[in-house]
Design an enzyme around this catalytic site. Structure first.
Site, PDB file in Angstrom:
ATOM      1  N   PRO A  89       0.802  -1.226   0.000  1.00  0.00           N
ATOM      2  CA  PRO A  89       0.000   0.000   0.000  1.00  0.00           C
ATOM      3  C   PRO A  89       0.836   1.279   0.000  1.00  0.00           C
ATOM      4  O   PRO A  89       0.324   2.356  -0.274  1.00  0.00           O
ATOM      5  CB  PRO A  89      -0.840  -0.121   1.278  1.00  0.00           C
ATOM      6  CG  PRO A  89      -0.117  -1.090   2.135  1.00  0.00           C
ATOM      7  CD  PRO A  89       0.557  -2.039   1.203  1.00  0.00           C
ATOM      8  N   GLU A 116       1.932  -7.948   9.275  1.00  0.00           N
ATOM      9  CA  GLU A 116       2.118  -6.515   9.507  1.00  0.00           C
ATOM     10  C   GLU A 116       2.900  -5.831   8.390  1.00  0.00           C
ATOM     11  O   GLU A 116       2.667  -4.677   8.062  1.00  0.00           O
ATOM     12  CB  GLU A 116       2.838  -6.296  10.841  1.00  0.00           C
ATOM     13  CG  GLU A 116       3.057  -4.835  11.214  1.00  0.00           C
ATOM     14  CD  GLU A 116       1.763  -4.066  11.445  1.00  0.00           C
ATOM     15  OE1 GLU A 116       1.786  -2.832  11.360  1.00  0.00           O
ATOM     16  OE2 GLU A 116       0.723  -4.721  11.694  1.00  0.00           O
ATOM     17  N   ARG A 154      -3.477  -8.822 -20.561  1.00  0.00           N
ATOM     18  CA  ARG A 154      -4.415  -8.498 -21.639  1.00  0.00           C
ATOM     19  C   ARG A 154      -3.791  -7.586 -22.692  1.00  0.00           C
ATOM     20  O   ARG A 154      -4.322  -7.442 -23.799  1.00  0.00           O
ATOM     21  CB  ARG A 154      -5.688  -7.866 -21.072  1.00  0.00           C
ATOM     22  CG  ARG A 154      -5.484  -6.500 -20.453  1.00  0.00           C
ATOM     23  CD  ARG A 154      -6.719  -6.040 -19.690  1.00  0.00           C
ATOM     24  NE  ARG A 154      -7.908  -6.099 -20.508  1.00  0.00           N
ATOM     25  CZ  ARG A 154      -8.253  -5.154 -21.387  1.00  0.00           C
ATOM     26  NH1 ARG A 154      -7.463  -4.105 -21.558  1.00  0.00           N
ATOM     27  NH2 ARG A 154      -9.352  -5.252 -22.089  1.00  0.00           N
ATOM     28  N   ASP A 169      -9.239   1.188 -24.689  1.00  0.00           N
ATOM     29  CA  ASP A 169      -9.752   1.103 -23.320  1.00  0.00           C
ATOM     30  C   ASP A 169      -9.602   2.427 -22.588  1.00  0.00           C
ATOM     31  O   ASP A 169      -8.763   3.254 -22.924  1.00  0.00           O
ATOM     32  CB  ASP A 169      -8.974   0.041 -22.527  1.00  0.00           C
ATOM     33  CG  ASP A 169      -9.431  -1.365 -22.862  1.00  0.00           C
ATOM     34  OD1 ASP A 169     -10.539  -1.503 -23.382  1.00  0.00           O
ATOM     35  OD2 ASP A 169      -8.667  -2.309 -22.608  1.00  0.00           O
TER      36      ASP A 169
END
Length: 251
Positions: A89, A116, A154, A169
């Protein structure tokens, strides 16, 4: 392309790697996908991969030894350094541009954490980069890794039935994608726009571009700051912004 995922839960990838576009790409031999349990590279008698953090605190931290050993084993097999990505993150936000960049690589190794966090030496001395799929925290890096793999694979030649699909896209052009319609030409009184059924390719492309600009203006105006626009498109967008402001209840 070869993509290896280092994870404590390889079974999570069974369905993802075997279904839909990823499954077909794998069958065609376009991409090799493998989930590897890095617990197998632990050298202690209990096969533990985590330990308490130095300095105290809650949670457990992934040890460096099994992760380093797993990556080094893959590097030895290939004979060259793969791109090693830490799903985290705290990492760089994952974007379509990053997916396009990664799609040109020969070998990707994605490391999925748990608990953690990671021993900092993994970040400093093993990985080439860290990626995040959003400003939120998940229980592990497995789901983010699936997102990255799907978006990268893809883009590989031969994966999609229509090669132009990936080019048009959302985000691939720097803008959101235009609306799509299919049969019937009218449904419950709602018709398909005339331009799309006109058969005139120039009118169709012009309509799609205009709708793409309009959708981006309404939903993600921040993207317009870096999008490649003609002078005519810039003037048209300015006019649309003024029109929107005039219609606003607060204006």
């Amino acid at each position: 392309m070869k993509i290896d995922v280092l994870t404590l839960f390889p079974e999570m990838f069974d369905g993802v790697f075997g279904a839909s576009i990823l499954g077909k790409a794998r069958e065609k031999g376009i991409v090799s996908l493998e989930a590897i349990n890095f617990r197998a590279y632990s050298t202690n008698k209990h096969n533990t991969v985590d330990d308490y953090p130095y300095g105290g605190g809650g949670g457990m931290v992934l040890k460096p030894e099994p992760v380093f050993a797993a990556v080094e084993a893959l590097k030895h097999e290939e004979g060259f350094r793969p791109r090693v990505i830490l799903m985290c993150p705290q990492g760089e936000p994952f974007t379509q541009r990053k997916a396009e960049e990664l799609a040109s690589e020969r070998h990707l190794v994605l490391i999925c954490g748990h608990y953690e966090g990671y021993d900092e030496r993994i970040r400093e001395h093993l990985v080439t980069e860290e990626l995040s799929i959003g400003d939120y925290v998940l229980t592990g890096g497995e789901l983010p890794a699936m997102v990255v793999i799907d978006s990268v694979v893809r883009l590989l030649p031969g994966v999609l039935g229509n090669e132009s699909s990936a080019v048009t896209d959302s985000y691939s052009t720097g803008l959101l994608e235009h609306p799509h319609y299919t049969r019937p030409a009218e449904f419950r009184g709602w018709p398909v726009p005339d331009a799309l059924i006109s058969g005139h390719h120039g009118n169709i492309e012009a309509w799609r571009r205009e709708q793409s600009l309009l959708r981006t203006l309404r939903r993600r105006p921040d993207l317009l700051e870096t999008a490649e626009l003609t002078d005519k498109e810039k003037k048209w967008l300015d006019a649309m912004k003024r029109e929107t402001a005039e219609k606003s209840p607060d204006s």
